[in-house]
Design an enzyme around this catalytic site. Structure first.
Site, PDB file in Angstrom:
ATOM      1  N   HIS A 123       0.844  -1.208   0.179  1.00 30.52           N
ATOM      2  CA  HIS A 123      -0.009   0.071  -0.229  1.00 30.52           C
ATOM      3  C   HIS A 123       1.095   1.305   0.093  1.00 30.52           C
ATOM      4  O   HIS A 123       1.829   1.331   0.708  1.00 30.52           O
ATOM      5  CB  HIS A 123      -0.922  -0.018   1.403  1.00 30.52           C
ATOM      6  CG  HIS A 123      -2.219  -0.703   1.258  1.00 30.52           C
ATOM      7  ND1 HIS A 123      -2.065  -2.137   1.377  1.00 30.52           N
ATOM      8  CD2 HIS A 123      -3.315  -0.550   0.853  1.00 30.52           C
ATOM      9  CE1 HIS A 123      -3.383  -2.742   1.214  1.00 30.52           C
ATOM     10  NE2 HIS A 123      -4.046  -1.668   0.910  1.00 30.52           N
TER      11      HIS A 123
ATOM     12  N   ASN B 273       7.829  -4.602   3.775  1.00 25.04           N
ATOM     13  CA  ASN B 273       6.527  -4.323   3.894  1.00 25.04           C
ATOM     14  C   ASN B 273       6.124  -4.718   5.307  1.00 25.04           C
ATOM     15  O   ASN B 273       5.278  -3.950   5.818  1.00 25.04           O
ATOM     16  CB  ASN B 273       5.897  -5.045   2.883  1.00 25.04           C
ATOM     17  CG  ASN B 273       4.302  -4.823   2.984  1.00 25.04           C
ATOM     18  OD1 ASN B 273       3.955  -3.645   3.172  1.00 25.04           O
ATOM     19  ND2 ASN B 273       3.447  -5.706   2.432  1.00 25.04           N
TER      20      ASN B 273
END
Length: 297
Positions: free
Chosen positions: A141, A172
């Site tokens: 994201h 991440n």
């Protein structure tokens, strides 16, 4: 508005904690300081851009683009963020979101969200989940889902693949996740936190002594894999006395978990040169319409 403080790593976190450019680039194997200086000097500077404000509804019509547009290409608005999409890389150039106490709390539930194609993007330039399958990269994201718990629709909008870029899984789940948590924690100390996130494709010197921009692509649609990611934070002080800046650049690689986030703080000028975007001019223009600003470098 009273003077805003253009702060770097040492001003925000104290002497000795700020990252130098050489420390940042050495993570990816560039050791020679002269080479690093040449690399940064050759990064492009782009002309100033101007635009009217766009609004994204969040509760009481929050103005997400209060401090202007870093660039003006392919602007898209969502329930919870504004983005500039790059059809060549199949990822966003930048995503801007506004965080405060109310945006972080609400009825939304991530288990009802799933990644989805952005049908507003032409099929030639659109990422799909199949592109990520077996690639070894996460769908990372840019605007984080956890930043928008105030609305189920707002959280779901963060799962458009146009708000995603290929990200090292270890990064991440660890250091990048910690940086997102840090952004949310700042809402306890600042009235509003504006977060601009995007990919970088930085040049590296090769054996022939020349600089090259090289990056992997994944999937049938050839999604570009960034070499680095940036976050620029604009922090509005609760007493209305001005704003502070924090800017980070992280390599899209595995990072030792013991390395503190302060290690990745960089001067805002580095992000502007590397990304082709502009932040400070827009911030100063916004504030200078009210009164003179003093900028601490």
């Amino acid at each position: 508005m009273k003077p805003f403080c253009r702060t770097g790593a040492t001003l925000l976190f104290g002497a000795g904690l700020g990252i130098s450019v050489s420390r940042l680039l050495s993570i990816n194997g560039v050791q020679d300081e002269e080479q690093e200086a040449n690399l940064l000097n050759r990064l492009p500077v782009v002309p100033v851009v101007q635009a009217s404000e766009l609004t994204v509804t969040h509760g009481s019509s929050a103005v997400v683009m209060k401090y202007g547009f870093p660039s003006l290409a392919n602007i898209k608005t969502r329930e919870s963020y504004v983005t500039s999409y790059d059809p060549r890389t199949r990822t966003a150039s930048w995503v801007i979101e506004k965080l405060n106490h109310s945006s972080l709390h609400g009825p939304s539930n991530r288990k009802f969200c799933d990644f989805k194609e952005d049908e507003s993007v032409h099929i030639f330039h659109r990422a799909t989940s199949a592109d990520y399958k077996g690639s070894g990269f996460d769908r990372g994201h840019l605007a984080a889902a956890a930043n928008h718990k105030w609305s189920q629709k707002a959280m779901e909008d963060t799962f458009y693949l146009s708000n995603v870029a290929p990200q090292n899984p270890h990064l991440n789940k660890n250091t990048w996740n910690n940086l997102e948590k840090h952004c949310r924690s700042l809402t306890k100390h600042y009235m509003n936190v504006y977060v601009c996130t995007g990919p970088l494709y930085l040049p590296r010197q090769q054996a022939d002594g020349k600089l090259y921009v090289q990056y992997q692509v994944i999937g049938k649609n050839q999604i570009a894999v960034p070499t680095h990611f940036f976050k620029v934070l604009i922090l509005e002080k609760a007493d209305g006395s001005g704003v502070e800046l924090q800017s980070y650049v992280l390599p899209n690689d595995q990072v030792e978990e013991k390395v503190p986030l302060e290690h990745f703080l960089v001067p805002i000028e580095m992000v502007e040169r590397a990304s082709g975007l502009l932040f400070v001019h827009n911030i100063m223009k916004r504030a200078s319409s009210r009164q003179k600003i003093t900028a601490n470098r």
